[in-house]
Design an enzyme around this catalytic site. Structure first.
Site, PDB file in Angstrom:
ATOM      1  CE  LYS A  13      36.098  13.648  49.540  1.00  0.00           C
ATOM      2  NZ  LYS A  13      37.306  14.384  49.974  1.00  0.00           N
ATOM      3  NE  ARG A  88      32.048  17.661  53.087  1.00  0.00           N
ATOM      4  CZ  ARG A  88      32.714  17.517  51.948  1.00  0.00           C
ATOM      5  NH1 ARG A  88      32.254  16.754  50.999  1.00  0.00           N
ATOM      6  NH2 ARG A  88      33.837  18.135  51.779  1.00  0.00           N
ATOM      7  NE  ARG A 127      41.715  20.479  44.680  1.00  0.00           N
ATOM      8  CZ  ARG A 127      40.937  19.913  45.591  1.00  0.00           C
ATOM      9  NH1 ARG A 127      40.411  18.730  45.355  1.00  0.00           N
ATOM     10  NH2 ARG A 127      40.684  20.525  46.707  1.00  0.00           N
ATOM     11  NE  ARG A 161      37.686  22.892  45.521  1.00  0.00           N
ATOM     12  CZ  ARG A 161      37.398  21.740  46.106  1.00  0.00           C
ATOM     13  NH1 ARG A 161      37.411  20.630  45.389  1.00  0.00           N
ATOM     14  NH2 ARG A 161      37.091  21.690  47.371  1.00  0.00           N
ATOM     15  NE  ARG A 172      38.136  22.057  51.714  1.00  0.00           N
ATOM     16  CZ  ARG A 172      38.950  22.027  50.670  1.00  0.00           C
ATOM     17  NH1 ARG A 172      39.710  23.065  50.376  1.00  0.00           N
ATOM     18  NH2 ARG A 172      38.999  20.954  49.911  1.00  0.00           N
TER      19      ARG A 172
END
Ligand code: AP5
Ligand code: ZN
Length: 217
Positions: A13, A88, A127, A161, A172
């Site tokens: 996203k 969300r 990431r 992160r 999540r």
């Protein structure tokens, strides 16, 4: 254009939003980025959000909706926006409807990015994010920076992160299925949703998204 981008954690996203926002000349509004900026600045809002994010839970609506509204007001919703990570859950989707109704505006489209779970895990595990600019997103294998630990675009430090660890990612994903997926049906009933595969090269996904928006290059 007023667009909502939905998809599981790690779907791409943020990566797509940065590219689409530039092409469409609309502001990219990411509630995750806003929270992370507040955390790094040590604000009261950041302190409220931090524990929820660490645990992979949603930050409570009373914090999130106000923050998203302030950011949309600042951007001037009339000129359009690309929402990434908001709404969300159903309460947030209804709050967004109300904000838009008050301004006599409507959403144009909801893009639903689809990615198999094993790819999500790979994307998140590799990431690396830039501390200077949250739209500079790398991946150790797929899109590595030339110099290890340093952003190619701005020279900022790259970091992993805090919520990108296996246990939190699992949480999540669980939260995504139970709380966020229902908004896809909510928007589908309004005829707004296009589901598209987020697999393949970043530029291919961008092309799919633009053609879904009727903006084929
Ligand atoms: P948020 O920051 O929104 O995280 P998320 O939704 O879990 O999504 P991610 O940022 O993990 O992934 P992404 O889809 O943006 O993928 P990316 O482009 O980086 O939210 C974090 C937390 O904040 C939440 O858990 C919650 O606590 C809180 N929060 C945020 N919004 C909230 C709200 N509205 N209400 C309540 N709480 C809220 O890509 C991932 C990786 O894949 C990168 O390495 C990238 O380089 C790579 N990649 C991207 N595209 C491709 C491709 N096509 N091929 C190969 N690799 C790719
Ligand atoms: Zn950077």
């Amino acid at each position: 254009m007023r667009i909502v981008l939905v998809g599981p954690p790690g779907a791409g996203k943020g990566t797509q939003a940065a590219l689409l926002a530039q092409t469409l000349s609309v502001p990219h509004i990411s509630t995750g980025d806003l929270f992370r900026a507040n955390i790094s600045q040590g604000t009261e809002l950041g302190l409220k959000a931090q524990q929820f994010m660490r645990e992979g839970q949603l930050v409570p609506d009373e914090v999130t909706i106000g923050m998203a509204k302030d950011r949309m007001d600042q951007a001037d919703a009339e000129d359009g926006f690309l929402l990434d990570g908001f709404p969300r859950n159903l309460a947030q989707a209804e709050a967004l409807d109300e904000i838009l109704r008050d301004a006599e505006l409507k959403l144009d489209a909801v893009l639903d990015l689809e990615v198999p779970e094993e790819e999500i895990v790979k994307r998140i595990a590799g990431r690396r994010m830039c501390r200077q600019d949250s739209s500079h997103i790398f991946h150790v294998e797929y899109t590595p920076s030339k110099e290890q630990g340093v952003c190619d675009t701005c020279g900022g430090e790259l970091y992993q992160r805090e919520d990108d660890h296996e246990e939190t990612v699992r949480k999540r994903l669980e939260v995504y299925h139970s709380e966020t997926e229902p908004i896809i049906d909510y928007y589908r009933s309004q005829g707004l949703v296009t589901t598209l595969s987020a697999l393949g090269a970043v530029s291919d996904v961008t092309s799919r998204a633009l053609s879904a928006l009727g903006r084929a290059e």
